[in-house]
Enzyme design. Structure first.
Site, short mmCIF file in Angstrom:
data_model
loop_
_atom_site.label_atom_id
_atom_site.label_comp_id
_atom_site.label_asym_id
_atom_site.label_seq_id
_atom_site.Cartn_x
_atom_site.Cartn_y
_atom_site.Cartn_z
N GLU A 56 2.21 14.63 7.11
CA GLU A 56 1.80 13.39 6.45
C GLU A 56 2.94 12.38 6.43
O GLU A 56 4.06 12.68 6.01
CB GLU A 56 1.37 13.71 5.01
CG GLU A 56 0.60 12.61 4.33
CD GLU A 56 -0.77 12.41 4.95
OE1 GLU A 56 -1.16 11.24 5.13
OE2 GLU A 56 -1.45 13.41 5.24
N ARG B 78 7.67 7.18 6.67
CA ARG B 78 6.68 6.11 6.88
C ARG B 78 5.57 6.28 5.87
O ARG B 78 4.48 6.73 6.17
CB ARG B 78 6.13 6.15 8.30
CG ARG B 78 5.32 4.91 8.68
CD ARG B 78 4.33 5.21 9.77
NE ARG B 78 3.34 6.19 9.39
CZ ARG B 78 2.24 5.92 8.69
NH1 ARG B 78 2.00 4.72 8.26
NH2 ARG B 78 1.38 6.89 8.40
N ASP C 68 -2.28 11.31 9.69
CA ASP C 68 -2.18 9.90 10.06
C ASP C 68 -2.71 9.67 11.47
O ASP C 68 -3.22 8.58 11.77
CB ASP C 68 -0.73 9.42 9.97
CG ASP C 68 -0.15 9.65 8.59
OD1 ASP C 68 -0.69 9.07 7.64
OD2 ASP C 68 0.80 10.43 8.46
#
Length: 588
Positions: A262, A172, A286
């Protein structure tokens, strides 16, 4: 280290150090050609004549002696000739590969100018094109097929003193989705900011890509793709890889080695944080870094609205990692003001791709269930805003334009100072622009974004400087503070401490101009002050393991800070006849 000598353990040229009356001397058993190819040691034409003779590189460089200042001018002139931001990114990464000190000197010369290139938003484009622009590997690439051998792979990394590891599996990347091995640009960029913004020596930072495959069909079909060419491996094999990785890193570098997660997908991010947070020194940027920078912006906004956090009703566009992390930290801040946790959570509403999260809705995850409330189902964000009349809306779902003109105008209709945070990255995914926010609210909106926006001047002449809620305000300072006092675990209180410290650094002049964060030009000092606050908190609550406790924590942290100034090679009693050669030097 005496005379600023850099560490020699990483040099592959059989160089070693010796001590003689308190001085370090450099010896070479073979020619020093490799010194000019080692980014940690290379100074280019800044090598003095004595150094060139001693190291064995005289004749391998042009005869001019160029100071770092002159080299900086040359870099900036070349930089200005690049056609677009991707070319500028490639140019700067090439400089990092050639001359590390000069690279950081360039970044620190104008961090506001260069941060958007080495990190958001340009790093997103760089990751999309990573296989194409790939030149020289940085960090470690560990694959699902390396299970059982991760400890030996870590042995291949030349540095032994690693304080911070940034790891991704590329599923992501920002708001761009699954980029597989191309996501390596994220940990590389993050750790560059650890040094540029936080002062952590780059040799103590290790970027890692855990390549378990990708579900991105375009990448699997791309002949230039640099990663594994199969679908993502999930389940027990994936978990075993992560377990082995975490243990191997801690075994090699110590239990106080910081491991930053991350850009993992939601399906893994929360459970991995929950699984490892009390066992290792780890955090998920995040979830927790984004939370801290967002809450810092809200705390600064409270000074404008003259209110408390618990006075607000907040609607999130998005219910993923960032939304949950921010919501949890907001809850902590409200509890600190005296509300019960249940009362706090009732003030927070979330909208995902299926609409408002309410009790009884099908297929809610555990995290979403915690923030669900009794309310009729609503599909559209516009209807939710009109119905709930929130004081703040926060966008973290990477849905470009989600904050429509109608939503912004509605927010302005029932709030004197509506709080509108469009935090999604990169810029192309922002929920609204700064200009839209200020225009549709007639300058009353309190705005922050994830990516940078230019100043906005309204027809009445007022100019606003939108605050960028960049995680770089948080994670370098957190990393510096955590590693400085050898914190074995990172609690949520650490991030609330960081958020509060960051908000306190915003001046009244900043607020008057529309800024909710200090200018990026001050980010090195911001990180230093956050690190000091974190150290003070850690020792006050008996969390730090570094002993003895530094009496002057600021001085201690400064002693650890990386300098972009060149180090001196100390000449080892080298003598040569003055008339044996004539060197023409170009005085620049």
């Amino acid at each position: 280290m005496a005379h600023g000598l850099v560490r020699r353990e990483s040099v592959e040229t059989e160089m070693h150090r010796s001590e003689d009356k308190g001085k370090n001397f450099v010896h070479t058993k073979k020619r020093g050609y490799d010194v000019t190819r080692n980014p940690h040691l290379n100074k280019g034409m800044a090598f003095s004549l004595e150094e060139r003779l001693q190291v064995g590189i005289h004749g391998l460089l042009p005869p001019c002696f160029a100071s770092q200042d002159m080299q900086l001018l040359r870099v900036l002139k070349n930089y200005d000739m690049k056609r677009d931001d991707l070319d500028r990114y490639v140019f700067l990464m090439g400089l990092q590969d050639r001359n590390e000190k000069l690279f950081y000197r360039v970044l620190l010369s104008d961090i506001e100018r260069f941060m958007p290139i080495i990190y958001t938003p340009t790093v997103g484009l760089a990751c999309q094109q990573y296989s194409l622009i790939f030149r020289r590997p940085r960090g470690l690439f560990i694959t699902i097929h390396d299970r059982g051998h991760i400890a030996s792979i870590l042995q291949n990394w030349p540095e032994k003193d690693i304080r911070a590891v940034c790891v991704t599996d590329g599923e992501r990347i920002l708001g761009l989705g699954d980029l597989g091995c191309n996501g390596m640009g994220i940990p590389v960029g993050k750790l560059a900011l650890y040094t540029a913004c936080g002062g952590m020596p780059p040799q103590q930072c290790l970027p890692v890509m855990l390549d378990v495959g990708t579900d991105n069909e375009a990448l699997l079909k791309d002949p230039l793709y640099i990663g594994l060419r199969h679908k993502r491996v999930r389940g027990q094999a994936y978990d075993d890889l992560l377990d082995e990785f975490m243990k191997a890193v801690s075994d090699r570098y110590g239990m106080d080695c910081l491991i930053q997660f991350e850009d993992f997908a939601n399906v893994n991010a929360f459970r991995l944080l929950s699984k490892y947070r009390n066992k290792y020194c780890t955090f998920n940027d995040d979830i927790q870094g984004t939370a801290a920078v967002a809450v810092a912006g809200l705390l600064a906004a409270l000074r404008i609205t003259k209110s408390k956090m618990s006075d607000h009703t907040i609607v999130f566009q998005g219910a993923g990692e960032a939304a949950m992390g921010i919501a949890e930290l907001i809850t902590m801040a409200m509890v600190k003001e005296g509300l019960s946790k249940e009362e706090c959570m009732r003030k927070i509403w979330m909208v995902d791709s299926k609409g408002l999260i309410v009790k009884g809705r099908d297929h809610l995850t555990h995290e979403k269930e915690r923030f669900s409330h009794e309310h009729p189902q609503m599909k559209k964000l516009e209807d939710v805003v009109r119905e709930l009349k929130p004081t703040a809306i926060i966008g973290v779902a990477a849905v470009a334009g989600a904050f429509s003109e109608q939503i912004i105008r509605d927010m302005a209709s029932f709030n004197e100072r509506p709080i509108i945070f469009a935090l999604s990255n990169p810029t192309s995914k922002a929920e609204c622009t700064a200009e839209q926010c200020y225009t549709f609210t007639e300058g009353r909106g309190i705005f922050a974004s994830g990516s940078p926006f230019d100043p906005v001047t309204l027809p009445d002449g007022r100019t606003f400087y939108p605050g960028q809620g960049n995680n770089a305000y948080i994670f370098p300072g957190v990393g510096l503070g955590v590693t400085a006092c050898s914190l074995p675990h990172i609690t949520e209180e650490i991030f609330l401490t960081a958020a509060e410290a960051l908000a306190q650094l915003v001046t009244e002049e900043d607020l008057a101009e529309g800024r909710l964060y200090p200018p990026l030009s001050t980010i090195r000092d911001v990180s230093f002050k956050l690190a000091v606050k974190i150290m003070e908190f850690a020792y006050k609550h008996n969390m730090a393991t570094l002993r003895p406790e530094p009496s002057d924590k600021g001085a201690y942290i400064r002693s650890l800070s990386y300098s972009s100034d060149y180090d001196d090679f100390v000449v080892d009693s080298y003598r040569w006849p003055e008339d044996s050669m004539t060197v023409q030097s170009c005085k620049l």
